[in-house]
Design an enzyme around this catalytic site. Structure first.
Site, PDB file in Angstrom:
ATOM      1  N   ARG A  23      11.391  71.816 -25.949  1.00  0.00           N
ATOM      2  CA  ARG A  23      10.914  70.688 -25.132  1.00  0.00           C
ATOM      3  C   ARG A  23      10.265  69.619 -25.991  1.00  0.00           C
ATOM      4  NH1 ARG A  23      11.580  75.147 -22.175  1.00  0.00           N
ATOM      5  NH2 ARG A  23      11.705  75.063 -19.902  1.00  0.00           N
ATOM      6  N   GLY A  92      20.768  78.654 -23.959  1.00  0.00           N
ATOM      7  CA  GLY A  92      20.839  78.268 -22.546  1.00  0.00           C
ATOM      8  C   GLY A  92      19.860  77.154 -22.226  1.00  0.00           C
ATOM      9  N   SER A 168      13.834  79.544 -11.838  1.00  0.00           N
ATOM     10  CA  SER A 168      14.351  79.317 -13.185  1.00  0.00           C
ATOM     11  C   SER A 168      13.782  78.022 -13.744  1.00  0.00           C
ATOM     12  CB  SER A 168      15.884  79.232 -13.159  1.00  0.00           C
ATOM     13  OG  SER A 168      16.346  78.548 -14.310  1.00  0.00           O
ATOM     14  N   ASP A 316      11.759  87.501 -19.933  1.00  0.00           N
ATOM     15  CA  ASP A 316      12.355  87.801 -21.244  1.00  0.00           C
ATOM     16  C   ASP A 316      11.747  89.050 -21.886  1.00  0.00           C
ATOM     17  OD1 ASP A 316      13.986  85.628 -20.974  1.00  0.00           O
ATOM     18  OD2 ASP A 316      12.755  84.298 -22.202  1.00  0.00           O
ATOM     19  N   ARG A 347      21.265  92.279 -19.328  1.00  0.00           N
ATOM     20  CA  ARG A 347      20.173  93.098 -19.885  1.00  0.00           C
ATOM     21  C   ARG A 347      19.865  94.343 -19.053  1.00  0.00           C
ATOM     22  NH1 ARG A 347      16.438  88.037 -22.091  1.00  0.00           N
ATOM     23  NH2 ARG A 347      17.712  87.665 -23.947  1.00  0.00           N
ATOM     24  N   ARG A 389      16.862  89.647 -27.993  1.00  0.00           N
ATOM     25  CA  ARG A 389      15.779  90.428 -27.368  1.00  0.00           C
ATOM     26  C   ARG A 389      16.159  91.927 -27.307  1.00  0.00           C
ATOM     27  NH1 ARG A 389      12.261  86.703 -27.208  1.00  0.00           N
ATOM     28  NH2 ARG A 389      12.811  84.645 -26.414  1.00  0.00           N
TER      29      ARG A 389
HETATM   30  C1  S3P Z   1      13.591  79.434 -20.525  1.00  0.00           C
HETATM   31  C2  S3P Z   1      13.620  79.883 -19.250  1.00  0.00           C
HETATM   32  C3  S3P Z   1      14.044  81.247 -18.865  1.00  0.00           C
HETATM   33  C4  S3P Z   1      14.061  82.184 -20.054  1.00  0.00           C
HETATM   34  C5  S3P Z   1      14.692  81.553 -21.259  1.00  0.00           C
HETATM   35  C6  S3P Z   1      13.939  80.296 -21.661  1.00  0.00           C
HETATM   36  C7  S3P Z   1      13.164  78.044 -20.783  1.00  0.00           C
HETATM   37  O1  S3P Z   1      15.345  81.180 -18.337  1.00  0.00           O
HETATM   38  O2  S3P Z   1      14.724  83.384 -19.726  1.00  0.00           O
HETATM   39  O3  S3P Z   1      14.694  82.464 -22.340  1.00  0.00           O
HETATM   40  O4  S3P Z   1      12.866  77.699 -21.943  1.00  0.00           O
HETATM   41  O5  S3P Z   1      13.116  77.266 -19.837  1.00  0.00           O
HETATM   42  P1  S3P Z   1      15.621  80.814 -16.789  1.00  0.00           P
HETATM   43  O6  S3P Z   1      15.133  79.453 -16.561  1.00  0.00           O
HETATM   44  O7  S3P Z   1      17.104  80.913 -16.618  1.00  0.00           O
HETATM   45  O8  S3P Z   1      14.878  81.846 -16.001  1.00  0.00           O
END
Ligand code: S3P
Length: 429
Positions: A23, A92, A168, A316, A347, A389
């Site tokens: 971020r 992601g 999320s 996580d 997982r 992880r």
């Molecule tokens: C994250 C949010 C989580 C987490 C990922 C990092 C983030 O995912 O599992 O490792 O940085 O916003 P989700 O938003 O899909 O829950």
């Protein structure tokens, strides 16, 4: 071969928080002025974010020896069209948050990632971004990456209220970041609160954003002003040492400067529920985030039940919690965690299959797992499925098995903790 169990002792500083490092680069790029980021995570995921923003014309200097990143922001409307497809690697967070930002640009982009990313659900961001008037297409179909995002030259995005079906932070952040470019206000309500780093950082940089219970609301077109950003140690990385400290007899560890934001501290609460000897000292605040030192000693753990609103605050950490549960007395039930199936690997399956292989009493459920602790774990060859992880969790389990654990694909720890094995070895006496 037998395994000699060595206690872990001493002090450790874990690398910077992955979510906050991402971020800091993204929001710094959209701010006006120079952003200096300290304790930046030099993991492959965050380097992917740097590369993507460099390709959109942001000058970013990275000094890995000092974990310091300096970047000159372009302002909300200063990014330029990348010459080629943006590649998020395994990340992601980069994929989903950047899609929100790209939806508000005037140029077209294509965004993709590695084999794992191409299997993860992107429909969850395509749906709300499309409702805002963005044009985000899954190139192979089925809501999968690569995504093609069409620039909005004449039409503007419009604000929406989005009732997210999942808790999320990636979905919430994607929509709020698109909201920077929308007409009218944009709000997201989640079933339970997920990590709020995007909201806290946006506010610090000058955005008009209100958080009320499970809803965050943002107004468009703020002037984001660059600020120095200090990244706390990653509690998700600290979790492996917390667990090691608790399950390896004779251990005592101090983990310095860890982020303890209440939307991330579920692991601490669960450790306490399990009867752990754990404390937080030297609590202080950075500009946006609370940090503290975690002190942990070997403990006889007991089983617990984990579900509901705590799940997003430790999502996580569930693989390492499952390992801890194997060493606890009694039953641990993990529920409401169906999201585990769509992480870097499935997982639930990976934990249940591998822990069964090692002799644990564990079964998969629809939305989690049930573990009856107390059976000795044996060494085995564990396929990490290239999930960082999973690799780190089974490495910690291997500290207390009767024969060695061989983690296949162990170098995937590069994603979030490149020096994991060195740091671990240093603490073993
Ligand atoms: C994250 C949010 C989580 C987490 C990922 C990092 C983030 O995912 O599992 O490792 O940085 O916003 P989700 O938003 O899909 O829950």
């Amino acid at each position: 071969m037998t395994n000699k169990i060595k206690p872990l002792r001493g002090e450790i500083t874990v690398p910077g928080d992955k979510s906050i490092s991402h971020r800091a680069v993204m929001l710094g790029s959209l701010a006006e002025g120079t952003t200096e980021i300290t304790h930046f995570l030099q993991g492959a995921d965050c380097l992917s974010t740097i590369n993507c923003f460099r390709q959109m014309g942001v000058t970013i200097e990275n000094n890995p020896e000092q974990n310091k990143v300096t970047l000159r922001g372009k302002g909300l409307h200063g990014l330029k069209q990348p010459a080629k497809t943006l590649d998020v690697g395994n990340s992601g967070t980069t994929m989903r948050l950047m899609s929100g930002i790209l939806s508000g640009q005037t140029f077209d982009t294509v965004i993709t990632g590695d084999a794992s990313i191409q299997k993860r659900p992107m429909g969850r961001i395509i749906t709300p971004l499309s409702q805002m008037g963005a044009k985000v297409e899954s190139i192979p179909g089925g809501g999968l990456a690569p995504l093609h995002i069409t620039g909005r030259k004449d039409v503007h995005l419009h604000g929406i209220h989005y009732d997210s079906p999942v808790a999320s932070a990636q979905v919430k952040s994607s929509v709020l970041l698109a909201g920077l470019y929308a007409e009218g206000s944009t709000s997201v309500t989640e079933p339970n609160v997920s990590r709020n780093h995007t909201e806290l950082m946006l506010k610090m940089l000058g955005a008009d954003l209100i958080i009320s219970d499970t809803t965050a609301t943002i107004q468009p077109n703020p002037k984001l002003t660059a600020r120095k950003i200090e990244v706390p140690g990653d509690i998700s990385s600290a979790a492996y040492f917390i667990a090691a400290g608790l399950i390896v007899p004779g251990s005592q560890l101090v983990i310095k400067n860890v982020g303890i934001n209440p939307t991330r501290d579920g692991i601490i609460r669960v450790c306490k529920q399990m009867g752990a000897d754990i404390a937080i000292e030297n609590i202080r605040n950075t500009d946006t985030e609370a940090v503290g030192d975690i002190i942990v000693s070997y403990s006889q753990l007991k089983g617990t039940e984990i579900g509901g609103p705590i799940i997003p605050t430790l999502i996580d950490e569930i693989p390492i919690i499952a390992i801890m549960a194997c060493f606890a007395k009694g039953q641990t039930v993990i529920k409401d965690a169906v999201e585990l199936k769509v992480k870097e690997s499935n997982r639930i399956d990976v934990m249940v299959n591998n822990l069964s292989l090692m002799g644990a009493d564990i079964i998969a459920t629809e939305d989690g797992m049930i573990i009856n602790g107390g059976l000795p774990l044996h060494g085995a060859a564990i396929d990490s499925k290239a999930d960082h992880r999973i690799a780190m969790s089974f490495t910690i389990a291997g500290l207390v098995t009767d024969s060695p654990v061989d983690v296949l694909g162990a170098d995937c720890v590069n994603i979030s903790y490149p020096a994991f094995y060195e740091d671990l070895n240093r603490l073993m006496r």
